[in-house]
Scaffold this motif. Sequence first.
Motif, short mmCIF file in Angstrom:
data_model
loop_
_atom_site.label_atom_id
_atom_site.label_comp_id
_atom_site.label_asym_id
_atom_site.label_seq_id
_atom_site.Cartn_x
_atom_site.Cartn_y
_atom_site.Cartn_z
N GLU A 9 0.82 -1.20 0.00
CA GLU A 9 0.00 0.00 0.00
C GLU A 9 0.86 1.26 0.00
O GLU A 9 0.48 2.30 -0.53
N MET A 10 2.06 1.13 0.60
CA MET A 10 2.95 2.28 0.66
C MET A 10 3.44 2.68 -0.73
O MET A 10 3.91 3.80 -0.94
N LEU A 11 3.37 1.76 -1.67
CA LEU A 11 3.88 2.03 -3.00
C LEU A 11 2.92 2.87 -3.84
O LEU A 11 3.25 3.26 -4.95
N LYS A 12 1.74 3.14 -3.33
CA LYS A 12 0.75 3.84 -4.15
C LYS A 12 1.03 5.34 -4.19
O LYS A 12 0.18 6.17 -3.87
N TYR A 13 2.26 5.67 -4.58
CA TYR A 13 2.65 7.07 -4.64
C TYR A 13 2.08 7.76 -5.88
O TYR A 13 2.14 8.98 -6.00
N GLU A 14 1.53 6.97 -6.82
CA GLU A 14 0.94 7.59 -8.00
C GLU A 14 -0.26 8.45 -7.60
O GLU A 14 -0.72 9.30 -8.37
N GLU A 15 -0.78 8.25 -6.39
CA GLU A 15 -1.93 9.03 -5.91
C GLU A 15 -1.48 10.39 -5.37
O GLU A 15 -2.31 11.25 -5.10
N LYS A 16 -0.20 10.56 -5.18
CA LYS A 16 0.28 11.81 -4.62
C LYS A 16 0.65 12.77 -5.75
O LYS A 16 1.33 12.40 -6.70
N ASP A 17 0.24 13.98 -5.63
CA ASP A 17 0.38 14.95 -6.71
C ASP A 17 1.84 15.16 -7.12
O ASP A 17 2.14 15.29 -8.29
N PHE A 18 2.74 15.20 -6.14
CA PHE A 18 4.12 15.53 -6.48
C PHE A 18 4.76 14.44 -7.33
O PHE A 18 5.58 14.71 -8.21
N ILE A 19 4.35 13.19 -7.11
CA ILE A 19 4.86 12.10 -7.92
C ILE A 19 4.27 12.19 -9.34
O ILE A 19 4.97 12.02 -10.33
N LYS A 20 2.99 12.48 -9.41
CA LYS A 20 2.34 12.62 -10.72
C LYS A 20 3.03 13.71 -11.53
O LYS A 20 3.30 13.55 -12.72
N GLU A 21 3.31 14.82 -10.88
CA GLU A 21 3.95 15.94 -11.57
C GLU A 21 5.36 15.60 -12.00
O GLU A 21 5.80 15.97 -13.09
N LYS A 22 6.09 14.90 -11.14
CA LYS A 22 7.46 14.52 -11.48
C LYS A 22 7.48 13.58 -12.68
O LYS A 22 8.30 13.72 -13.59
N LEU A 23 6.59 12.61 -12.68
CA LEU A 23 6.55 11.64 -13.78
C LEU A 23 6.19 12.31 -15.10
O LEU A 23 6.64 11.87 -16.16
N LYS A 24 5.40 13.38 -15.04
CA LYS A 24 5.08 14.12 -16.26
C LYS A 24 6.31 14.80 -16.85
O LYS A 24 6.45 14.93 -18.06
N LYS A 25 7.20 15.24 -15.97
CA LYS A 25 8.37 16.02 -16.40
C LYS A 25 9.53 15.15 -16.87
O LYS A 25 10.40 15.60 -17.61
N ILE A 26 9.56 13.90 -16.41
CA ILE A 26 10.68 13.03 -16.78
C ILE A 26 10.55 12.62 -18.25
O ILE A 26 9.52 12.08 -18.66
N PRO A 27 11.58 12.85 -19.05
CA PRO A 27 11.50 12.57 -20.49
C PRO A 27 11.82 11.11 -20.83
O PRO A 27 12.36 10.37 -20.01
N ASN A 28 11.50 10.73 -22.06
CA ASN A 28 11.86 9.40 -22.57
C ASN A 28 13.27 9.47 -23.17
O ASN A 28 13.47 9.23 -24.37
N SER A 29 14.23 9.82 -22.35
CA SER A 29 15.60 10.05 -22.81
C SER A 29 16.58 9.30 -21.93
O SER A 29 16.25 8.91 -20.81
N PRO A 30 17.81 9.11 -22.42
CA PRO A 30 18.84 8.54 -21.54
C PRO A 30 19.17 9.52 -20.42
O PRO A 30 19.01 10.73 -20.58
#
Length: 332
Positions: A9-30
Amino acid sequence: MTSSKQDIEMLKYEEKDFIKEKLKKIPNSPGVYMMKDRHGGTLYIGKSKNLKSRVRTYFSKGEKPDKIVRMVHNLKDISFIVTDTHLEAQLLECALIKKLKPIYNVQFKNHQNYFYIDIGHDIRKKPLLISFIRTDSNSYGPYRGKGMIYHILKQMENIYPIKRVGEDFDFDFSIFPQKMKEQDFKENKLSLIEILSSEKGNTEFIEKTKEKMMDASTLSRFETAKAYRDIINGISYLYYNNLKAGYKYLDKPTVFGEKIEKGIKVFYIVSGVIILKRVYENIKDDDVKKFIEEGKALTKIRGESKDEKRSLDFRRIVSLELQDNEGKIIFL
């Protein structure tokens, strides 16, 4: 061990806004990603050819190892550095781990514990010894994985003495190590020097060991055949992972280009260190010549690294990367 339902249950960080925002910013790059705790300390450093895809795996559904559960539970931020190539990501990851020593990283942190193998000079001691400093010209390494190396050295004791007989090596497998006389010890020492220092000697020893392995197998002496096989693998590892042999060519400049979205990125590398790098849209012969001359000049200014234990990891990264020729052009 796998994590409990409560831990999952602790892994459900996708529900937290800051994680959602971070994942949006991370590119498909090396690049390199860094997991941070609430104090800004670095928990873990990793690299990937695709940062977004890799980082998302930490928050995907399904069971996770306890180590990942604990790390994600303490996670408060994710930062990343984009690189043009996977090679740069690997070298940057290695350098950052050595500098920051994150708690959840194991590899690259403790290069000061790497060690050498010495050829013994005293019959009262073992023919091959482990040392934490390079003692003389008959020191080989540095190596990682003390347990594995110790096992290889123990296996070698079952075929001593190894003697040179013309163009051949002479030895036999014994269940219990044989006590050597002074002359046997001296001949064994000379053989070990040749096997670990000379490509010709190493190859000839391995070929002889293969013959003995096949003979033992034919006679249904399968345990002996397995022992010979392990010795072949062990001595090959010692030779090709020795800085004086397997990585020696990296002391010379390596110049290669890798295709990227903006054209081609060219690297001038010495001893696993990028001395110079530059992006060209369309590279010409004159560009390569000027690049090499500039790399040579910068190498003289920079000087050579004296910490060969630290440089070992960088050399290995470059060596493995150069074995993958896809998308690369070797200039030197």
